[in-house]
Design a protein around this motif. Sequence first.
Motif, PDB file in Angstrom:
ATOM      1  N   LYS A  81     -39.651  45.818   3.221  1.00  0.00           N
ATOM      2  CA  LYS A  81     -40.920  46.492   3.490  1.00  0.00           C
ATOM      3  C   LYS A  81     -41.814  45.613   4.360  1.00  0.00           C
ATOM      4  O   LYS A  81     -42.450  46.102   5.314  1.00  0.00           O
ATOM      5  N   GLU A  82     -41.856  44.323   4.049  1.00  0.00           N
ATOM      6  CA  GLU A  82     -42.707  43.406   4.817  1.00  0.00           C
ATOM      7  C   GLU A  82     -42.249  43.335   6.268  1.00  0.00           C
ATOM      8  O   GLU A  82     -43.069  43.328   7.196  1.00  0.00           O
ATOM      9  N   LEU A  83     -40.935  43.291   6.489  1.00  0.00           N
ATOM     10  CA  LEU A  83     -40.401  43.263   7.856  1.00  0.00           C
ATOM     11  C   LEU A  83     -40.745  44.545   8.608  1.00  0.00           C
ATOM     12  O   LEU A  83     -41.130  44.508   9.785  1.00  0.00           O
ATOM     13  N   VAL A  84     -40.617  45.683   7.917  1.00  0.00           N
ATOM     14  CA  VAL A  84     -40.898  46.976   8.552  1.00  0.00           C
ATOM     15  C   VAL A  84     -42.373  47.088   8.915  1.00  0.00           C
ATOM     16  O   VAL A  84     -42.731  47.485  10.031  1.00  0.00           O
ATOM     17  N   PHE A  85     -43.243  46.738   7.979  1.00  0.00           N
ATOM     18  CA  PHE A  85     -44.678  46.841   8.243  1.00  0.00           C
ATOM     19  C   PHE A  85     -45.109  45.871   9.360  1.00  0.00           C
ATOM     20  O   PHE A  85     -45.971  46.208  10.179  1.00  0.00           O
ATOM     21  N   GLU A  86     -44.495  44.701   9.373  1.00  0.00           N
ATOM     22  CA  GLU A  86     -44.822  43.724  10.424  1.00  0.00           C
ATOM     23  C   GLU A  86     -44.404  44.243  11.796  1.00  0.00           C
ATOM     24  O   GLU A  86     -45.158  44.137  12.769  1.00  0.00           O
ATOM     25  N   MET A  87     -43.199  44.833  11.880  1.00  0.00           N
ATOM     26  CA  MET A  87     -42.728  45.370  13.155  1.00  0.00           C
ATOM     27  C   MET A  87     -43.545  46.585  13.567  1.00  0.00           C
ATOM     28  O   MET A  87     -43.860  46.773  14.754  1.00  0.00           O
ATOM     29  N   ALA A  88     -43.905  47.439  12.586  1.00  0.00           N
ATOM     30  CA  ALA A  88     -44.711  48.617  12.885  1.00  0.00           C
ATOM     31  C   ALA A  88     -46.057  48.201  13.465  1.00  0.00           C
ATOM     32  O   ALA A  88     -46.562  48.804  14.419  1.00  0.00           O
ATOM     33  N   LYS A  89     -46.631  47.132  12.903  1.00  0.00           N
ATOM     34  CA  LYS A  89     -47.911  46.638  13.412  1.00  0.00           C
ATOM     35  C   LYS A  89     -47.755  46.060  14.808  1.00  0.00           C
ATOM     36  O   LYS A  89     -48.592  46.292  15.698  1.00  0.00           O
ATOM     37  N   LYS A  90     -46.661  45.339  15.021  1.00  0.00           N
ATOM     38  CA  LYS A  90     -46.409  44.721  16.325  1.00  0.00           C
ATOM     39  C   LYS A  90     -46.253  45.779  17.415  1.00  0.00           C
ATOM     40  O   LYS A  90     -46.733  45.603  18.543  1.00  0.00           O
ATOM     41  N   LEU A  91     -45.589  46.891  17.065  1.00  0.00           N
ATOM     42  CA  LEU A  91     -45.359  47.971  18.042  1.00  0.00           C
ATOM     43  C   LEU A  91     -46.514  48.967  18.089  1.00  0.00           C
ATOM     44  O   LEU A  91     -46.471  49.938  18.857  1.00  0.00           O
ATOM     45  N   ASN A  92     -47.512  48.748  17.235  1.00  0.00           N
ATOM     46  CA  ASN A  92     -48.636  49.676  17.142  1.00  0.00           C
ATOM     47  C   ASN A  92     -48.135  51.083  16.803  1.00  0.00           C
ATOM     48  O   ASN A  92     -48.573  52.086  17.362  1.00  0.00           O
ATOM     49  N   TYR A  93     -47.184  51.110  15.868  1.00  0.00           N
ATOM     50  CA  TYR A  93     -46.592  52.393  15.447  1.00  0.00           C
ATOM     51  C   TYR A  93     -47.622  53.230  14.704  1.00  0.00           C
ATOM     52  O   TYR A  93     -48.289  52.761  13.792  1.00  0.00           O
ATOM     53  N   GLN A  94     -47.751  54.489  15.095  1.00  0.00           N
ATOM     54  CA  GLN A  94     -48.639  55.440  14.440  1.00  0.00           C
ATOM     55  C   GLN A  94     -47.810  56.646  14.013  1.00  0.00           C
ATOM     56  O   GLN A  94     -47.199  57.315  14.850  1.00  0.00           O
ATOM     57  N   LYS A  95     -47.769  56.912  12.721  1.00  0.00           N
ATOM     58  CA  LYS A  95     -46.965  58.037  12.246  1.00  0.00           C
ATOM     59  C   LYS A  95     -47.592  59.358  12.654  1.00  0.00           C
ATOM     60  O   LYS A  95     -48.774  59.608  12.411  1.00  0.00           O
ATOM     61  N   ASN A  96     -46.808  60.183  13.270  1.00  0.00           N
ATOM     62  CA  ASN A  96     -47.216  61.539  13.627  1.00  0.00           C
ATOM     63  C   ASN A  96     -46.647  62.476  12.573  1.00  0.00           C
ATOM     64  O   ASN A  96     -45.461  62.790  12.575  1.00  0.00           O
ATOM     65  N   ILE A  97     -47.498  62.882  11.636  1.00  0.00           N
ATOM     66  CA  ILE A  97     -47.010  63.667  10.502  1.00  0.00           C
ATOM     67  C   ILE A  97     -46.376  64.983  10.949  1.00  0.00           C
ATOM     68  O   ILE A  97     -45.316  65.384  10.489  1.00  0.00           O
ATOM     69  N   LEU A  98     -47.011  65.670  11.885  1.00  0.00           N
ATOM     70  CA  LEU A  98     -46.473  66.942  12.347  1.00  0.00           C
ATOM     71  C   LEU A  98     -45.122  66.738  13.006  1.00  0.00           C
ATOM     72  O   LEU A  98     -44.153  67.447  12.709  1.00  0.00           O
ATOM     73  N   ALA A  99     -45.035  65.746  13.881  1.00  0.00           N
ATOM     74  CA  ALA A  99     -43.761  65.498  14.559  1.00  0.00           C
ATOM     75  C   ALA A  99     -42.702  65.066  13.555  1.00  0.00           C
ATOM     76  O   ALA A  99     -41.540  65.469  13.646  1.00  0.00           O
ATOM     77  N   SER A 100     -43.116  64.268  12.580  1.00  0.00           N
ATOM     78  CA  SER A 100     -42.172  63.828  11.555  1.00  0.00           C
ATOM     79  C   SER A 100     -41.633  65.002  10.766  1.00  0.00           C
ATOM     80  O   SER A 100     -40.443  65.100  10.483  1.00  0.00           O
ATOM     81  N   ASN A 101     -42.516  65.919  10.398  1.00  0.00           N
ATOM     82  CA  ASN A 101     -42.106  67.089   9.637  1.00  0.00           C
ATOM     83  C   ASN A 101     -41.142  67.957  10.426  1.00  0.00           C
ATOM     84  O   ASN A 101     -40.197  68.519   9.880  1.00  0.00           O
ATOM     85  N   LEU A 102     -41.377  68.097  11.711  1.00  0.00           N
ATOM     86  CA  LEU A 102     -40.543  68.951  12.541  1.00  0.00           C
ATOM     87  C   LEU A 102     -39.204  68.303  12.852  1.00  0.00           C
ATOM     88  O   LEU A 102     -38.206  68.993  13.032  1.00  0.00           O
ATOM     89  N   ALA A 103     -39.172  66.994  12.908  1.00  0.00           N
ATOM     90  CA  ALA A 103     -37.949  66.306  13.316  1.00  0.00           C
ATOM     91  C   ALA A 103     -37.053  65.914  12.158  1.00  0.00           C
ATOM     92  O   ALA A 103     -35.869  65.678  12.345  1.00  0.00           O
TER      93      ALA A 103
END
Length: 341
Positions: A36-58
């Motif tokens: 989890k720590e690795l994932v959250f660190e990488m998500a922060k580094k990439l400035n990942y923003q979850k798109n709930i609608l896109a996630s639901n559709l995909a």
Amino acid sequence: MGKVYTIHDIAIRLDISKSTVSRALRNHPDVSKETKELVFEMAKKLNYQKNILASNLASKNTNLIGVVIPEIARQHFFAQALSGIQKVAKEKGYIVMVCQSNEELQEEINQVNALVNSRVAGILISLSKETDSYEHLQFAIDRNIPVVLFDRGADEMELSQVTVDDYKGAYDVTKHLIHQGYTNPAHLCGPMSLSISQKRYNGFIDALKDAGLSASNAHVYQCDNLSLDAKDATERLLSLKKRPDAVFCMSDYIAIQVLKVLKDKGIRVPEDIALAGFAGDPITDLMDPTITTVEQPAFEIGVQACRRVIMEAESEDRETLGVINKVLPTKVIERDSTLRV
């Protein structure tokens, strides 16, 4: 505008699966703290923003669990069941969406279709009293969305179900009435379209038969509209030449309505007519007299049902996983409304 990074990008950079990334971002307990720590660190580094609608559709699985119930008002049972559902969902990283069918089949269909279109991970449903067809449930299943029934099941569908032993609960409380010396009990049942109504009716009838009492002459009235039907049914019972000496009601809510009618007419409970309900609603312990009831583990039903739907939603081989029919026990709570001094 810079590149929009996705779960796929995080997975590639960490050399783990997309499903692991998704579960880590949802803080799922099955993912290790280190991952989890690795994932959250990488998500922060990439400035990942979850798109709930896109996630639901995909994705075939989201972090949403849809719940459809007949009603919340006047129903302590569903309030407790929802608490159990919410507890498990929170622990597993899911969000709960609650819908009411208002005991109408068409509204139930509308709600299920809306949940399917929202790409929920799974659906928990307690069927309405009008539900006699299941195409809307099959609609969800055909779109790879697991459906689990709770409280009100349906033997016609090959679905996982979490219910209570309605038959034994009704049998046991009727047996209690007989042991207290009541020989002419009546039954106010619910809509016979519901399996719980059928099972509670059968439990009542079989208890009479096993005690050597006449089941064919037992007075049984169906209450489709709760308080209105309960009032009418009670007045019909009181108009009989040979009144019943006890009434077993399909639900606590019906029992409370019956108690009101009896008290308004000066009928003493239990001296003139004994009274018992079903559900274990805490309000039955506040009535005068306190009402004998069949207690259901509502919270545990919600817990078990939510665990199951999440298990099916996260399974990579749902066919092998199969379905379960979990039946939880009930308990008769003996109170003043049936106890003879």
